[in-house]
Design a protein around this motif. Structure first.
Motif, PDB file in Angstrom:
ATOM      1  N   SER A 149      -3.794   2.573  -7.184  1.00 64.35           N
ATOM      2  CA  SER A 149      -4.403   1.714  -6.173  1.00 64.35           C
ATOM      3  C   SER A 149      -3.471   0.512  -5.977  1.00 64.35           C
ATOM      4  O   SER A 149      -2.708   0.150  -6.892  1.00 64.35           O
ATOM      5  CB  SER A 149      -5.780   1.226  -6.641  1.00 64.35           C
ATOM      6  OG  SER A 149      -5.645   0.353  -7.764  1.00 64.35           O
ATOM      7  N   PRO A 150      -3.491  -0.114  -4.800  1.00 65.46           N
ATOM      8  CA  PRO A 150      -2.549  -1.220  -4.540  1.00 65.46           C
ATOM      9  C   PRO A 150      -2.592  -2.339  -5.571  1.00 65.46           C
ATOM     10  O   PRO A 150      -1.549  -2.804  -6.035  1.00 65.46           O
ATOM     11  CB  PRO A 150      -2.970  -1.710  -3.151  1.00 65.46           C
ATOM     12  CG  PRO A 150      -3.504  -0.483  -2.488  1.00 65.46           C
ATOM     13  CD  PRO A 150      -4.238   0.245  -3.589  1.00 65.46           C
ATOM     14  N   SER A 164       0.825  -1.210   0.000  1.00 72.02           N
ATOM     15  CA  SER A 164       0.000   0.000   0.000  1.00 72.02           C
ATOM     16  C   SER A 164       0.858   1.260   0.000  1.00 72.02           C
ATOM     17  O   SER A 164       0.536   2.240  -0.690  1.00 72.02           O
ATOM     18  CB  SER A 164      -0.940  -0.003   1.207  1.00 72.02           C
ATOM     19  OG  SER A 164      -0.213  -0.093   2.420  1.00 72.02           O
ATOM     20  N   GLU A 210       0.995   3.980  -3.092  1.00 76.10           N
ATOM     21  CA  GLU A 210       0.703   5.396  -2.852  1.00 76.10           C
ATOM     22  C   GLU A 210       1.797   6.285  -3.444  1.00 76.10           C
ATOM     23  O   GLU A 210       1.510   7.336  -4.028  1.00 76.10           O
ATOM     24  CB  GLU A 210       0.577   5.645  -1.353  1.00 76.10           C
ATOM     25  CG  GLU A 210       0.150   7.060  -0.991  1.00 76.10           C
ATOM     26  CD  GLU A 210      -0.064   7.255   0.496  1.00 76.10           C
ATOM     27  OE1 GLU A 210      -0.279   8.401   0.911  1.00 76.10           O
ATOM     28  OE2 GLU A 210      -0.011   6.247   1.240  1.00 76.10           O
TER      29      GLU A 210
END
Length: 294
Positions: free
Chosen positions: A34-35, A25, A29
């Protein structure tokens, strides 16, 4: 968005913070993805999953320091991101076949050494671009056979073809009760866990909601979803498999970077129907998409 710059930014961050906690994550970022989308784009561009890359870079850094310095093993272990020397020793021996202390006393530095990746901009010169259909597929239900695998060291690339071979050779499709589309089969990837690279692969057929699965099979329901549907280029028997793989690569390496969509992290699948059985073959790849939030 420049995907190469975004992924390279996260690679640079990994290099500068090998000894720190590095989560999917956090890295996503940094890259502004998005992950799940970051996980898939990184894997396509680098050739391995992000956490596998982190592990290899940490062990490579440790191997170099063991061989070229007199630093204590525990110091090296902690500074490349391992909290305990015991876990470092196990990971190092699994990778290099010998303990850190034995490696230090070896005659030469050797083994799998993973250098830092430096991505280079891709120059696209004309050519035909594959344009998908954007559709909303209503919720659907399947009964089929389930395989749990992971995308580590090519495990899924070995497991899934073997799974299909077993399915075809044993005519397992005949065990699926009352399929809605008897001449269609779905190869479904679902239940993704990017942190461990594990996912579930299902070979099955669509059925009415609530249909009871016979022993040894699974029943699954999938919600309504927006998909980008890619049809593979027409191919003969010999080149069909490579065409499918090149289409998957195109989706993540070229199509996504040119659009404002990203993978939404849920179920994706391949649809095999009558088009797969003639001399000129093609099939469809369904990718769940959503608008990217910048």
């Amino acid at each position: 968005m420049d995907y190469i710059c975004s992924i390279q930014k996260s690679i640079d961050y990994i290099e500068e913070n090998l000894g720190e906690e590095l989560s999917l994550s956090t890295l996503a970022e940094i890259a502004h993805f998005s992950p799940f989308h970051y996980h898939r784009i990184f894997q396509t561009m680098v050739g391995e999953s992000v956490m596998d890359y982190v592990r290899k870079r940490r062990l490579t850094s440790a191997a170099e320091r063991l061989y070229y310095t007199e630093e204590k093993v525990i110091t090296i272990a902690l500074e490349v991101g391992f909290h305990y020397q015991e876990s470092f020793n196990r990971a190092f021996k699994k990778c290099y076949g010998i303990s850190p202390k034995q490696y230090r006393n070896a005659n030469s530095i050797s083994g799998p050494l993973r250098g830092k990746v430096q991505l280079t901009p891709k120059i696209t010169i004309g050519g035909k671009r594959m344009q998908p259909k954007l559709i909303t597929k209503p919720k659907f239900n399947i009964i089929g056979y389930e395989l749990k695998t992971k995308n580590v060291d090519g495990q899924n690339s070995r497991d899934i073809p073997q799974f299909w071979q077993q399915y075809m050779q044993n005519n397992l499709c005949s065990n699926i009760p009352n399929p809605l589309k008897p001449k269609e089969e779905l190869g479904i990837c679902t239940d993704f866990c990017p942190e461990t690279n594990e996912f579930v692969y299902i070979i099955g057929k669509e059925v009415e909601q609530g249909t009871k699965a016979p022993s040894g099979l699974v029943y699954r329901e999938f919600p309504e979803m927006e998909y980008a549907v890619f049809t593979t280029p027409t191919a003969n028997e010999e080149s069909f498999t490579s065409n499918i793989q090149s289409t998957w690569n195109y989706i993540f390496a070229e199509w996504f970077p040119q659009t404002d969509y990203e993978h939404n992290g849920t179920t994706e699948f391949e649809l095999y129907d009558e088009r797969c059985y003639g001399s000129e073959k093609e099939m469809d790849i369904y990718i769940p998409v959503k608008k990217r939030v910048v």
